[in-house]
Design an enzyme around this catalytic site. Structure first.
Site, PDB file in Angstrom:
ATOM      1  N   HIS A   1       7.154  59.134 105.478  1.00 41.80           N
ATOM      2  CA  HIS A   1       5.720  59.437 105.411  1.00 41.80           C
ATOM      3  C   HIS A   1       5.371  60.614 106.314  1.00 41.80           C
ATOM      4  O   HIS A   1       4.615  61.513 105.927  1.00 41.80           O
ATOM      5  CB  HIS A   1       4.897  58.215 105.830  1.00 41.80           C
ATOM      6  CG  HIS A   1       4.838  57.132 104.805  1.00 41.80           C
ATOM      7  ND1 HIS A   1       4.657  57.381 103.458  1.00 41.80           N
ATOM      8  CD2 HIS A   1       4.929  55.777 104.932  1.00 41.80           C
ATOM      9  CE1 HIS A   1       4.626  56.227 102.801  1.00 41.80           C
ATOM     10  NE2 HIS A   1       4.796  55.246 103.674  1.00 41.80           N
TER      11      HIS A   1
ATOM     12  N   HIS B   1       4.502  56.673  98.489  1.00 41.64           N
ATOM     13  CA  HIS B   1       5.236  55.578  97.876  1.00 41.64           C
ATOM     14  C   HIS B   1       5.580  55.903  96.432  1.00 41.64           C
ATOM     15  O   HIS B   1       4.763  56.452  95.692  1.00 41.64           O
ATOM     16  CB  HIS B   1       4.405  54.292  97.941  1.00 41.64           C
ATOM     17  CG  HIS B   1       4.206  53.794  99.342  1.00 41.64           C
ATOM     18  ND1 HIS B   1       2.957  53.597  99.874  1.00 41.64           N
ATOM     19  CD2 HIS B   1       5.089  53.476 100.313  1.00 41.64           C
ATOM     20  CE1 HIS B   1       3.083  53.156 101.121  1.00 41.64           C
ATOM     21  NE2 HIS B   1       4.370  53.083 101.416  1.00 41.64           N
TER      22      HIS B   1
ATOM     23  N   HIS C   1      11.724  54.741 106.549  1.00 43.82           N
ATOM     24  CA  HIS C   1      10.599  54.814 105.612  1.00 43.82           C
ATOM     25  C   HIS C   1       9.409  55.528 106.254  1.00 43.82           C
ATOM     26  O   HIS C   1       8.809  56.430 105.644  1.00 43.82           O
ATOM     27  CB  HIS C   1      10.217  53.397 105.196  1.00 43.82           C
ATOM     28  CG  HIS C   1       9.021  53.287 104.313  1.00 43.82           C
ATOM     29  ND1 HIS C   1       9.113  53.122 102.947  1.00 43.82           N
ATOM     30  CD2 HIS C   1       7.685  53.296 104.604  1.00 43.82           C
ATOM     31  CE1 HIS C   1       7.889  53.037 102.429  1.00 43.82           C
ATOM     32  NE2 HIS C   1       7.004  53.147 103.420  1.00 43.82           N
ATOM     33  N   GLU C   2       9.053  55.134 107.471  1.00 42.35           N
ATOM     34  CA  GLU C   2       7.887  55.736 108.128  1.00 42.35           C
ATOM     35  C   GLU C   2       8.119  57.205 108.461  1.00 42.35           C
ATOM     36  O   GLU C   2       7.194  58.021 108.388  1.00 42.35           O
ATOM     37  CB  GLU C   2       7.516  54.943 109.384  1.00 42.35           C
ATOM     38  CG  GLU C   2       7.058  53.517 109.124  1.00 42.35           C
ATOM     39  CD  GLU C   2       5.916  53.400 108.133  1.00 42.35           C
ATOM     40  OE1 GLU C   2       5.152  54.370 107.961  1.00 42.35           O
ATOM     41  OE2 GLU C   2       5.780  52.321 107.514  1.00 42.35           O
TER      42      GLU C   2
ATOM     43  N   TYR D   1       8.191  50.143  96.638  1.00 45.06           N
ATOM     44  CA  TYR D   1       7.959  48.717  96.839  1.00 45.06           C
ATOM     45  C   TYR D   1       8.948  47.912  96.005  1.00 45.06           C
ATOM     46  O   TYR D   1       9.516  48.407  95.033  1.00 45.06           O
ATOM     47  CB  TYR D   1       6.554  48.328  96.391  1.00 45.06           C
ATOM     48  CG  TYR D   1       5.419  48.706  97.310  1.00 45.06           C
ATOM     49  CD1 TYR D   1       5.624  49.380  98.513  1.00 45.06           C
ATOM     50  CD2 TYR D   1       4.108  48.368  96.965  1.00 45.06           C
ATOM     51  CE1 TYR D   1       4.564  49.702  99.338  1.00 45.06           C
ATOM     52  CE2 TYR D   1       3.038  48.692  97.792  1.00 45.06           C
ATOM     53  CZ  TYR D   1       3.271  49.367  98.969  1.00 45.06           C
ATOM     54  OH  TYR D   1       2.212  49.673  99.787  1.00 45.06           O
TER      55      TYR D   1
END
Length: 281
Positions: A185, A191, A181-182, A241
């Site tokens: 980014h 998101h 996930h990071e 999320y």
């Protein structure tokens, strides 16, 4: 390549890069998601449990609201905004932003801090990205622009290539999935629930969101980004999320339009995540 369910998010002129997320089939991922993994997965935070002071600045020509925690500018919980990305005096030119937004030739140079425990989290996440996308990760020698994976208070990253050394911060509780996930980014992904068209697909239940975390659910257009959404929101995106993320009372913060809930997944890139990165890079 199918693009009928692809969401395209473009950062404002200050960053000038394009960020993509979402989707093919809902909940479709490159790595199967076990029930245990779903239960254990949590939305990433740079400083879990810490609340900073709310700040307003400029991201390009638009106002943006973020938190300042321990001297860092935190957006959407786990995105670290560099001082160079916040522009209090007015917008920079688009060309300057585009030159620093994407990793040239889809190559990310990196180092791993020797003090970081469980370094297989990083190497496994890199292997995952290289298996399912065209992005390559090369150990840094003398390159000026690179990512260092290091110990952090939580899970966090800068957004896109900012120039010079930047960080992906990983606390002991950050899993391989959180690391994937990071990295998203760092490549430029935001998101999924911040899409401008998200209200077509989900309900945001603000009354259930923890105080101080409301900005984690702000649509990117409201936050100062510009872009275009294509296709449907991807409930299976690793950048999405879950229904109970940042809940203050155990009740959902996000539901589908029919009121049903869905799990967060941090097992792997969805087909839509991969399609977006393929177009971007």
């Amino acid at each position: 390549m199918k693009t009928t369910r692809l969401s395209v998010l473009a950062l404002c002129a200050t960053v000038g890069m394009t960020a993509f997320s979402s989707c093919s089939k809902e909940q479709e991922t490159a790595v199967p998601t076990s029930s245990a993994a779903k239960q254990e997965a949590k939305a990433e935070e740079a400083y879990p449990g810490e609340r900073g002071t709310v700040q307003t600045g400029k991201f390009g020509s638009e106002s943006i609201v973020y938190q300042q925690i321990n001297g860092e500018n935190i957006l959407e919980g786990d995105i670290i905004l560099a001082a160079s990305q916040l522009n209090p005096t007015g917008p920079q030119t688009e060309s300057a932003g585009r030159n620093t937004g994407k990793w040239p030739s889809a190559v990310v140079y990196y180092t791993i801090d020797a003090a970081l425990p469980s370094q297989n989290r990083v190497t496994d996440a890199i292997t995952h990205w290289q298996t399912y996308t065209a992005v390559r990760f090369v150990k840094r020698t003398t390159q000026a622009n690179y990512v260092t994976f290091r110990v952090g208070s939580g899970c966090s990253s800068n957004i896109g290539m900012i120039g010079g050394r930047q960080y992906i911060n990983l606390a002991s509780g950050c899993s391989t999935g959180n690391t994937i996930h990071e990295i998203g980014h760092a490549l430029g992904l935001f998101h999924e629930q911040t899409r401008n068209d998200r209200d077509t697909y989900v309900n945001i239940l603000t009354q259930n969101i923890q105080a101080g975390y409301e900005n984690n659910f702000t649509k990117y257009g409201v936050s100062g980004y510009s872009g275009t959404d294509f296709g449907a929101l991807d409930f299976g995106s690793i950048m999405m999320y879950g229904s109970f993320s940042f809940s203050s009372n155990g009740q959902p913060t996000i539901t589908k339009k029919d009121g049903s809930t869905f799990d967060i997944q941090r097992s792997g890139l969805s087909a839509g995540d991969r399609a977006g990165i393929d177009i971007m890079y």
